[in-house]
Design a protein around this motif. Sequence first.
Motif, short mmCIF file in Angstrom:
data_model
loop_
_atom_site.label_atom_id
_atom_site.label_comp_id
_atom_site.label_asym_id
_atom_site.label_seq_id
_atom_site.Cartn_x
_atom_site.Cartn_y
_atom_site.Cartn_z
N THR A 96 0.68 -11.75 7.65
CA THR A 96 1.43 -10.65 7.03
C THR A 96 1.10 -10.47 5.55
OG1 THR A 96 3.32 -12.11 6.65
CG2 THR A 96 3.35 -10.75 8.66
N ASN A 97 0.43 -11.43 4.94
CA ASN A 97 -0.01 -11.29 3.56
C ASN A 97 -1.48 -10.93 3.45
OD1 ASN A 97 2.43 -11.80 2.23
ND2 ASN A 97 2.18 -14.00 2.54
N GLU B 19 -4.95 -8.65 3.60
CA GLU B 19 -5.28 -7.31 3.12
C GLU B 19 -5.20 -6.30 4.26
OE1 GLU B 19 -8.96 -4.95 0.90
OE2 GLU B 19 -9.14 -7.08 1.35
N TYR C 244 -3.29 -6.33 6.99
CA TYR C 244 -1.90 -6.05 7.34
C TYR C 244 -1.22 -5.21 6.27
CZ TYR C 244 2.84 -6.85 9.04
OH TYR C 244 4.11 -6.67 9.51
N MET C 245 -1.45 -5.57 5.01
CA MET C 245 -0.83 -4.82 3.91
C MET C 245 -1.29 -3.36 3.88
SD MET C 245 1.30 -6.49 2.11
CE MET C 245 1.77 -8.04 1.42
N ASN C 246 -2.58 -3.13 4.06
CA ASN C 246 -3.10 -1.77 3.96
C ASN C 246 -2.88 -0.94 5.21
OD1 ASN C 246 -4.03 -2.09 1.34
ND2 ASN C 246 -6.02 -2.82 2.00
N LEU D 112 1.57 -1.98 6.74
CA LEU D 112 2.64 -1.66 5.80
C LEU D 112 2.35 -0.44 4.93
CD1 LEU D 112 3.76 -5.18 4.51
CD2 LEU D 112 4.81 -3.76 6.24
N LYS D 113 1.10 0.01 4.93
CA LYS D 113 0.67 1.14 4.09
C LYS D 113 1.02 0.88 2.62
CE LYS D 113 -0.46 3.47 7.78
NZ LYS D 113 -1.72 3.20 8.36
N TYR D 114 0.68 -0.33 2.18
CA TYR D 114 1.01 -0.79 0.83
C TYR D 114 0.19 -0.04 -0.22
CZ TYR D 114 1.22 -3.98 -3.16
OH TYR D 114 1.38 -4.52 -4.40
N ASN D 115 0.83 0.38 -1.29
CA ASN D 115 0.17 0.98 -2.44
C ASN D 115 0.49 0.15 -3.66
OD1 ASN D 115 -1.01 3.27 -1.23
ND2 ASN D 115 0.99 4.25 -1.16
N MET D 116 -0.51 -0.08 -4.50
CA MET D 116 -0.27 -0.85 -5.72
C MET D 116 0.71 -0.11 -6.61
SD MET D 116 -1.84 -3.75 -6.29
CE MET D 116 -2.36 -3.97 -7.96
N GLY E 269 2.22 3.17 -8.03
CA GLY E 269 2.17 4.17 -6.98
C GLY E 269 1.59 5.47 -7.49
#
Length: 177
Positions: A150-151, A153, A155-157, A160-164, A167
């Motif tokens: 879950t940590n 890259e 999974y995050m991208n 979770l659609k993670y944005n730095m 934002g």
Amino acid sequence: MKRRSALKSMGLALGGLVSLPAWATNWTPESIGRTSTLSENQEVLLSEIVEAIIPETTAAGKVSPGAKSLKVHQFAARMINDCYPATAQATLQKGLVAIDEASNKAYSKSFTALAPTERVAVLTTMSNASDTTEKQFVNMIKNLTIQGYTNSEYYMNNVLKYNMAPGFYHGCVPIAS
């Protein structure tokens, strides 16, 4: 403080800050070297264990990588080696031996030669065993596999659609009154 020594210190600090990113971009796992205390056979076994916990899946034509392809086993080995006490490191060593013994006892094959369903059955048997070392081993590897996956890259991208942070900036938006 003298002006010359202050300027000299500022110059050295600035030079170090400028050269650090260029130096750090050349780091690769090969250039850092081997950091795990596990042998190659143990590392292969650990990779197959984490793959049994989170396998590679294909759904609707979309491939989701498993824990092995995301190198979660290296994360787990590094965490146990660097962050956990010596008792956890001993549990890892004993657990790797125990999982091969359990698979040989149940299926007369090593864990790496088992089918995916058989691997899950061995892990389930070990997690329900009366031996606390086996339970601790399976729980520790399961928790580290989930944490590492879950940590990652991927999974995050992709999940979770993670944005730095901070934002996106939307400067001109209508405000409802």
